[in-house]
Design an enzyme around this catalytic site. Structure first.
Site, PDB file in Angstrom:
ATOM      1  N   HIS A 254       0.852  -1.268   0.070  1.00  0.00           N
ATOM      2  CA  HIS A 254       0.058   0.083   0.058  1.00  0.00           C
ATOM      3  C   HIS A 254       0.921   1.289   0.188  1.00  0.00           C
ATOM      4  O   HIS A 254       0.426   2.392  -0.185  1.00  0.00           O
ATOM      5  CB  HIS A 254      -0.917   0.067   1.286  1.00  0.00           C
ATOM      6  CG  HIS A 254      -2.498   0.488   0.862  1.00  0.00           C
ATOM      7  ND1 HIS A 254      -2.712   1.584   0.222  1.00  0.00           N
ATOM      8  CD2 HIS A 254      -3.456  -0.108   1.208  1.00  0.00           C
ATOM      9  CE1 HIS A 254      -4.040   1.389  -0.017  1.00  0.00           C
ATOM     10  NE2 HIS A 254      -4.571   0.410   0.504  1.00  0.00           N
TER      11      HIS A 254
ATOM     12  N   ASP B 182      -2.346   3.335  -4.094  1.00  0.00           N
ATOM     13  CA  ASP B 182      -3.639   3.245  -3.582  1.00  0.00           C
ATOM     14  C   ASP B 182      -4.679   2.234  -4.143  1.00  0.00           C
ATOM     15  O   ASP B 182      -3.987   1.375  -5.101  1.00  0.00           O
ATOM     16  CB  ASP B 182      -4.461   4.702  -3.572  1.00  0.00           C
ATOM     17  CG  ASP B 182      -3.646   5.680  -2.844  1.00  0.00           C
ATOM     18  OD1 ASP B 182      -2.952   5.274  -1.808  1.00  0.00           O
ATOM     19  OD2 ASP B 182      -3.567   6.838  -3.259  1.00  0.00           O
TER      20      ASP B 182
END
Length: 508
Positions: free
Chosen positions: A479, A483
């Protein structure tokens, strides 16, 4: 012709084989004591956590000593062989150098030498060269010495403390017969008898050695239950408990050997000793491939904030396209090659996932080339071979490379270069008959595509219920590099290509 007096011994240590490897196991010796070796000639075959490697020696001369038997695990920097450099053509080594080495061996840890006595007209060195000046150390790269001293430590091997007797010592539930030892006892000026072997005890853990030393237990009388006879902590504790519990047997042992039995440490009945073996349990050391996998996956979990998204896709179109390709003649195209081709096309559209995170510099490093790793389960454990420049290969080229690397993986012939440097991983866990998974990212990569089994399921196709070939796709991603929108876009594009392979025509 070089004279015998011109020879000098060079100790070759286990080199750093790269990629953070700290140890290797001796699989097969390629030379014997007394053999003449050339510069960069392979002398031993070792198995690391990643591959089987033949280690070349940077010195030329006569092998005067080998350190470690086949199956022994050595740390990087531990001695492998000693080579007498500058010996004569007949293989004779300098007598002066031998005497100096023998005298030095009494002051330093001596590893086992497998040298054989000389036969016929050959002149061989039978004494191991056990000590060298540490100032002459090297960085021990694979070939070409001359760098800084290696940081690894040499383990000392204590002299054999067994009594000079031919009686059988019963330890760890097994009987091991100690042959008669002729000659002076330990500590006498006469030294060990000719032909006796004072080799290393098959113990790796210093905790095991300390436990045995504290309880006056001779490790040479134990038969290890670990791989290749490795003595584990459980073996020592078992021997201590057995000695304490069987007073009659202990008394008999004392009468036969003249040595008092060891006493097992006692603990409160309510306390549980950490690591103590229990009935019905089996302990397996985390070493080799299993240890490397454990370390890498643990590091991935610690450092990477991963997330997973998944989608079901109708793979009927992909399966029909593959059938049509293979019916047209030529090499057969594998399913994983088509999935890899889809991966490289998706990474071209979403390059954020073909990256890694430099934690020290706090930077995201994005790669132009796609070096595609794929998970392969072998008898040695899970390995991840890497297809170099996968983005530049067509379906036929990918099929051939997958086949070559898979065969090498099952035969244990993968080189460290074929197991490192990946930028993205494809994990086809569908071969195990499962639908989905949330795999752990192959550190230090940023993402992994998982593919489940392709199975017939009811599916709404063109407004009607039909039986279609359905597959579950999952993407586990770091992450920090992107995104959810980027990850979802990547996975959706992969699913579209699986459902309608003609989508790939736009990028060919």
């Amino acid at each position: 012709m070089a004279h015998a007096s011109e020879g000098r011994g060079q100790e070759f240590r286990l080199p750093d084989l790269g990629e953070g490897l700290t140890e290797a196991e001796i699989v097969r010796w390629l030379v014997e004591v007394g053999d003449v070796v050339a510069v960069d000639q392979p002398v031993v075959e070792v198995e690391t956590a990643k591959a089987m490697v033949e280690v070349p020696c940077p010195y030329g001369g006569v092998v005067t000593a080998r350190f470690g038997e086949e199956g022994t695990e050595l740390p990087v920097g531990a001695p492998l062989v000693t080579v007498a450099v500058g010996t004569g053509e007949d293989g004779a080594a300098p007598a002066a150098g031998t005497e100096a080495a023998a005298s030095a061996g009494g002051e330093s840890g001596v590893a086992e030498s497998t040298g054989a006595p000389s036969t016929g007209g050959e002149s061989r060195i039978a004494e191991p060269v056990a000590a060298r000046a540490e100032a002459a150390g090297s960085g021990n790269v694979l070939v070409g010495y001359g760098t800084s001293e290696a940081p690894a430590r040499r383990r000392r091997v204590r002299p054999d403390r067994r009594a000079a007797t031919g009686a059988a010592a019963r330890t760890n539930g097994r009987v091991r017969v100690a042959g008669p030892v002729d000659g002076p006892a330990e500590g006498s000026a006469g030294g060990p008898a000719e032909g006796s072997v004072d080799g290393p005890v098959p113990v790796i853990s210093p905790l095991v050695r300390r436990l045995a030393r504290q309880n006056d237990l001779d490790l040479r009388e134990l038969t290890g239950s670990g791989p290749d006879g490795l003595i584990l902590r459980a073996d020592v504790e078992y021997a201590l408990r057995a000695s304490a519990a069987q007073g009659g047997r202990a008394a008999d042992h004392e009468a036969r050997t003249g040595r008092a039995p060891v006493t097992a440490p006692t603990a409160p009945a309510s306390a549980t000793t950490p690591g103590a073996p229990r009935s019905g349990t089996v302990r397996t050391p985390l070493k080799g491939v299993r240890g490397a996998v454990a370390d890498k996956l643990s590091r991935s979990r610690r450092e990477i904030p991963d997330a997973t998204c998944w989608v079901d896709a109708d793979a009927t179109g992909l399966m029909r396209a593959r059938t049509a390709m293979n019916a047209s003649g030529g090499p057969k195209i594998s399913l994983i090659a088509l999935l890899a081709r889809i991966c490289t096309a998706a990474l071209a559209r979403f390059p954020e996932l073909n990256a890694t995170v430099d934690t020290e510099a706090r930077e995201i490093v994005r790669f132009d080339d796609v070096h595609l790793g794929f998970a392969a389960q072998t008898d040695r454990g899970l390995v991840v071979p890497v297809v170099r420049e996968a983005h530049a290969r067509d379906a036929e080229g990918l099929t051939a490379e997958f086949a070559r690397l898979t065969e090498a993986a099952h035969e244990g012939r993968l080189t460290p270069g074929e197991l490192t440097g990946g930028t993205f991983t494809l994990n086809n866990y569908g071969v195990f008959g499962v639908d989905g998974s949330t795999p752990i990212i192959n550190h230090p990569e940023a993402a992994m595509l998982g593919v489940g089994r392709i199975v017939a399921k009811p599916w709404v196709h063109e407004g009607e219920l039909a039986v279609r070939q359905v597959v579950q796709l999952s993407l586990t991603f770091d992450h920090r590099v992107c995104d959810g929108g980027t990850a979802g876009g990547f996975l959706r594009y992969v699913a579209d290509c699986v459902e309608q392979p003609a989508v790939l025509l736009r990028t060919l």
